[in-house]
Design an enzyme around this catalytic site. Structure first.
Site, PDB file in Angstrom:
ATOM      1  N   HIS A 193      48.375  24.197  71.530  1.00 29.34           N
ATOM      2  CA  HIS A 193      48.513  25.642  71.457  1.00 29.34           C
ATOM      3  C   HIS A 193      48.148  26.064  70.043  1.00 29.34           C
ATOM      4  CE1 HIS A 193      51.359  26.214  75.161  1.00 29.34           C
ATOM      5  NE2 HIS A 193      50.086  26.227  75.489  1.00 29.34           N
ATOM      6  N   ASP A 251      48.946  28.110  67.715  1.00 25.30           N
ATOM      7  CA  ASP A 251      49.848  28.277  66.572  1.00 25.30           C
ATOM      8  C   ASP A 251      50.267  26.937  65.963  1.00 25.30           C
ATOM      9  OD1 ASP A 251      51.239  27.966  69.051  1.00 25.30           O
ATOM     10  OD2 ASP A 251      53.108  28.594  68.112  1.00 25.30           O
ATOM     11  N   HIS A 311      61.048  26.927  65.020  1.00 28.08           N
ATOM     12  CA  HIS A 311      60.266  27.634  66.035  1.00 28.08           C
ATOM     13  C   HIS A 311      61.042  28.858  66.544  1.00 28.08           C
ATOM     14  CE1 HIS A 311      57.603  28.081  69.621  1.00 28.08           C
ATOM     15  NE2 HIS A 311      56.709  27.549  68.806  1.00 28.08           N
TER      16      HIS A 311
END
Length: 344
Positions: free
Chosen positions: A84, A86, A292
């Site tokens: 992903h 990010d 996160h």
């Protein structure tokens, strides 16, 4: 794997694994999905001596390195948890900057299946049979399957698949066992002179005394002591694989994207702070760092409070926070005392 004292001494004598007193985590990015005022996107550096192992590399991580005091030129291994954006968008700028700063040492990149194709698309590495960019140093891409173990000098890197909405890996850095503590009183009672012989025994080497007797390390060192263990989960929902990988870790860095009142956390492939705490408790880790964090939370205190009700040693991971990873408490036994001597 826990080695016996005999095997550990033999290992020490044969190659002297790199045991470093210093180990620290530097949280370069602790947010989720996109950068916010409070947090950059994911990146965590584990500095062990002069080596840096980097987990994920979101956009803007180069600047975070500049602010942290940790050198990106010391990165030996870059571990990508999943594909992903990010978690990897900063890589392209990193390798160019390393090249401009005349890096020569190879960079090892680890990730799930698809990592090589991704880096080919971004012209970080050349496609097979094609000419690609030359940054002045070698970039080695290693695609890992669940259960993979990478042996390094003084530690090993373990990868295990965790549950997310794409293939994702969690990583553990597990140091080799350390020799047991040196018992000076026992050495002296055996007639070992202070000085050079003490050092040789502590390094796992036998010594021969003036009277011809051979003293082995096992006679003066206690039982082997565990090294440190750090686990980084990346993005995941709670799963047994994380508990297995994290067993007995000194530090668990677990995603905690949402508070427990967000009903769809698992549906989106993420965990709540409470779920991260349950994982830490089940794995019997020493400390938990929540990372996160969703941009919806400008203040992570509710998440930390939620986690501490379940696992008191829960902490917020903040950008540029640096945490010293301490050795686990000793659980050693002293060597047997020579005949006629009391144990120290």
């Amino acid at each position: 794997m826990v080695r016996s004292p005999t095997a550990l001494y033999a290992l020490a004598a044969s190659r002297q694994p790199q045991m470093h007193e210093s180990m620290e985590l530097c949280f370069l990015g602790t947010g989720a999905s996109w950068p916010s005022v409070e947090r950059n996107v994911p990146a965590v550096a584990l500095k062990r001596g002069s080596e840096v192992i980097l987990f994920d590399f979101g956009e803007g991580t180069q600047r975070q390195f500049q602010r942290s005091g940790v050198s990106y030129m010391q990165i030996s291994k870059l571990c990508i948890t999943h594909l992903h954006a990010d978690h990897y968008l900063g890589i392209m700028g990193l390798v160019q900057t390393m090249g401009l700063n005349e890096r020569k040492a190879p960079l090892q990149v680890y990730g799930p299946t698809g990592t090589r194709e991704l880096l080919e698309d971004y012209r970080v590495v050349p496609r097979k049979g094609a000419r690609g960019p030359d940054f002045g140093f070698k970039i080695v891409v290693n695609e890992l399957q669940s259960g993979a173990i990478v042996q390094a000098d003084g530690y090993r890197l373990e990868a295990k698949e965790v549950r997310h909405n794409v293939m994702a890996l969690a990583y553990a850095v597990i140091e080799d066992d350390r020799p047991g503590r040196f018992h000076k009183e026992v050495a002296l009672s055996l007639g070992v002179p202070e000085g050079k012989a003490f050092g040789e025994l502590q390094r796992g080497q036998s010594v021969t005394l003036a009277d011809g007797r051979v003293i082995s390390p096992g006679q003066v060192l206690g039982s082997a002591r565990k090294g440190r263990k750090v686990v980084y989960t990346g993005d995941c929902v709670p799963c047994e694989q994380t508990v297995e990988l994290s067993q007995g870790a000194d530090v668990l860095v677990h995603e905690a994207t949402y508070a427990n009142d967000f009903a769809d956390a698992n549906k989106h492939g993420h965990s709540t702070a409470a779920q991260a705490a349950f994982i830490a408790k089940a794995a019997k880790v020493r400390s938990l760092y929540l990372t996160h964090i969703s941009p919806r939370y400008t203040n992570a205190k509710p998440l930390v409070d939620e986690a501490r009700k379940i696992f008191p040693e829960s902490h917020e991971a903040r950008d540029l926070l640096q945490v010293v990873v301490k050795f686990p408490p000793d659980e050693e036994t002293a060597p047997a005392a020579p005949a006629g001597q009391a144990s120290p």
